[in-house]
Design an enzyme around this catalytic site. Structure first.
Site, PDB file in Angstrom:
ATOM      1  CE  LYS A  84      33.842  38.219  41.006  1.00 20.95           C
ATOM      2  NZ  LYS A  84      34.552  39.262  41.780  1.00 20.95           N
TER       3      LYS A  84
HETATM    4  C1  LIG Z   1      34.020  39.638  42.923  1.00 18.46           C
HETATM    5  C2  LIG Z   1      35.031  40.170  43.844  1.00 18.46           C
HETATM    6  C3  LIG Z   1      34.839  40.111  45.231  1.00 18.46           C
HETATM    7  C4  LIG Z   1      33.581  39.565  45.852  1.00 18.46           C
HETATM    8  O1  LIG Z   1      33.425  38.198  45.662  1.00 18.46           O
HETATM    9  P1  LIG Z   1      31.990  37.523  45.856  1.00 18.46           P
HETATM   10  O2  LIG Z   1      32.182  36.104  45.517  1.00 18.46           O
HETATM   11  O3  LIG Z   1      31.073  38.230  44.907  1.00 18.46           O
HETATM   12  O4  LIG Z   1      31.600  37.765  47.272  1.00 18.46           O
HETATM   13  C5  LIG Z   1      35.855  40.567  46.057  1.00 18.46           C
HETATM   14  N1  LIG Z   1      36.980  41.109  45.539  1.00 18.46           N
HETATM   15  C6  LIG Z   1      37.179  41.202  44.219  1.00 18.46           C
HETATM   16  C7  LIG Z   1      38.431  41.826  43.716  1.00 18.46           C
HETATM   17  C8  LIG Z   1      36.229  40.729  43.323  1.00 18.46           C
HETATM   18  O5  LIG Z   1      36.441  40.832  42.005  1.00 18.46           O
END
Ligand SMILES: *Cc1c(COP(=O)(O)O)cnc(C)c1O
Length: 430
Positions: A107
């Site tokens: 993210k």
């Molecule tokens: C947020 C997250 C996800 C999921 O991603 P989305 O875009 O919400 O589907 C998967 N793995 C990790 C480690 C995350 O932080």
């Protein structure tokens, strides 16, 4: 480039407004009015472009005229200054590691892009902004890191009590300065509900000048398309299949945008934990969320994936959608068995989310040979060390950035429900 609300009742807005508002006035998610495919020559010669140049090609149309090209290049340089290694694990199976950013989860790219854009838009503005964000674990850390000490912006993070890992909680609660952490007595979906409610609460929104930094925000969501281009740059093959560990479905939806932009990916797999609303949808064509289940891949503990409406916007027809996308669910036992097996056989340490992605890919490939699969490794295993170290039976090395926060004091405010949240917010002096 304009964005329209998927609820269809708000006026069109440009990128700057879509970023600042987060959600349209009618409560709908913003969606690009059109997605123009990139020149095929660019995709054919992608290996000749740097990551920043690829970023510029991909993002330019979504930003439109709201940011000058030279400024956009600067924003991208501050956003993607780390690596995205693609590692071969087995014959026809690769992992794209997306956890080399400052908070060790994928993210960081979206959060930093958004923070840098907002900083750019607000550079001559004296009014204080509040970024309000719900997190299932990793978003909050990435947003806090992206906005830390950004002038004119405060960040309020809502996270579910006892449902994030120890390292995640420390990343959320040890920042101080302009970052405030609120510990919610409930699930991630409860946190997300509070955020949505705050946005349509006029009194609240006006006082705090709210911006959302969840994956529903276009500035966080769209830059994630870059990962798929970076993968293709290194592995330029036909019949590529991408498995995406999915929770709120922002990342996979950005992958589908990459496909609309002309990237030749043949199939997407949304791999989920036991929160299986979408895998069930692919069987029954009915969207029927159940209460959220707590799992060890906690960043995917989402039962009402906000971004799925965007996927449905791109593929109205279920038949067309199911041609290019599948979705499977796995439980914690399968996840941990996989972490153990892959460690023993390949000497590679998966995190629980990556393990779910790996499982989804294996399942798809078992009935579909001649494809080459990449699963996204979305977080560093250290963030989930309490589970991982038990099954691989050894300690993980602790990265420097984590060592530091282990010594800091956690600071948060407890909240129970929306009214409690609102009361405490109005009380906060900032
Ligand atoms: C947020 C997250 C996800 C999921 O991603 P989305 O875009 O919400 O589907 C998967 N793995 C990790 C480690 C995350 O932080």
């Amino acid at each position: 480039m304009y964005y329209q609300s998927l609820n269809g009742e708000s006026t069109k807005v440009n990128f700057e407004t879509a970023l600042k508002k987060g959600l349209a006035d009618d409560g709908g998610l913003y969606f690009p009015e059109n997605i123009i495919p990139l020149e095929s020559d660019f995709i054919k010669n992608i290996e000749n472009y740097s990551n920043i140049e690829i970023g510029l090609k991909v993002i330019k149309q979504f930003v439109g005229t709201t940011i000058k090209e030279t400024d956009l290049i600067e924003i991208l340089s501050k956003t993607i200054d780390f690596d995205f290694p693609l590692i071969k694990l087995e014959k026809n199976i690769y992992t794209l590691e997306l956890f080399h950013g400052p908070t060790l989860a994928f993210k960081d790219v979206g959060a930093r892009f958004m923070a840098n854009c907002l900083g750019h838009f607000n550079k001559d503005n004296s009014k204080l902004n509040t970024v309000l964000v719900a997190t299932s674990g990793d978003t909050g850390a990435a947003v806090a890191n992206g906005f830390y000490k950004v002038k004119g912006t405060n960040v309020i993070i809502l996270y579910p009590k006892n449902k994030v890992s120890e390292i995640q909680e420390r990343q959320l609660t040890t920042n101080g300065n302009n970052i405030y952490a609120l510990r919610v007595n409930g699930s991630f979906d409860d946190c997300q509900k509070m955020v949505k409610k705050a946005f349509i609460d006029k009194e609240f929104n006006e006082k705090f000048n709210l911006t959302s930094a969840n994956s529903i925000n276009v500035a966080r969501w769209l830059p994630q398309s870059l990962y798929y281009f970076f993968a293709y740059k290194v592995l330029k093959k036909k019949n590529l299949v991408l498995s995406v560990p999915s929770g709120n479905f922002g990342n996979i939806c950005a992958g589908l945008v990459a496909k609309k932009l002309g990237l030749p990916i043949s199939h997407f797999i949304a791999s989920t934990n036991e929160n299986d609303t979408i895998p069930r949808f692919f069987k029954s064509q009915v969207l029927k969320p159940k209460p959220t289940i707590q799992t060890i891949s906690n960043a995917m503990d989402v039962s009402k994936p906000s971004n799925f409406v965007r996927i449905q916007e791109m593929y109205h027809n279920f038949k067309n959608l199911s041609k290019i996308m599948s979705s499977y669910s796995f439980n914690d036992k399968q996840t941990l068995d996989t972490v153990k097996r892959v460690y023993e056989n390949k000497n590679y340490v998966l995190d629980p989310h990556g393990a779910v992605g790996y499982l989804g890919l294996k399942k798809f490939l078992s009935s579909s040979q001649d494809r080459i699969g990449i699963f996204l490794e979305t977080a560093h295993p250290i963030k989930f060390s309490e589970h991982i170290e038990k099954v691989i039976e050894r300690k993980l090395d602790v990265p420097e950035s984590i060592n530091k926060i282990l010594l800091s004091e956690k600071k948060y405010i407890d909240v129970n429900d929306y009214n409690d949240f609102k009361e405490k917010m109005l009380f906060l002096k900032y």
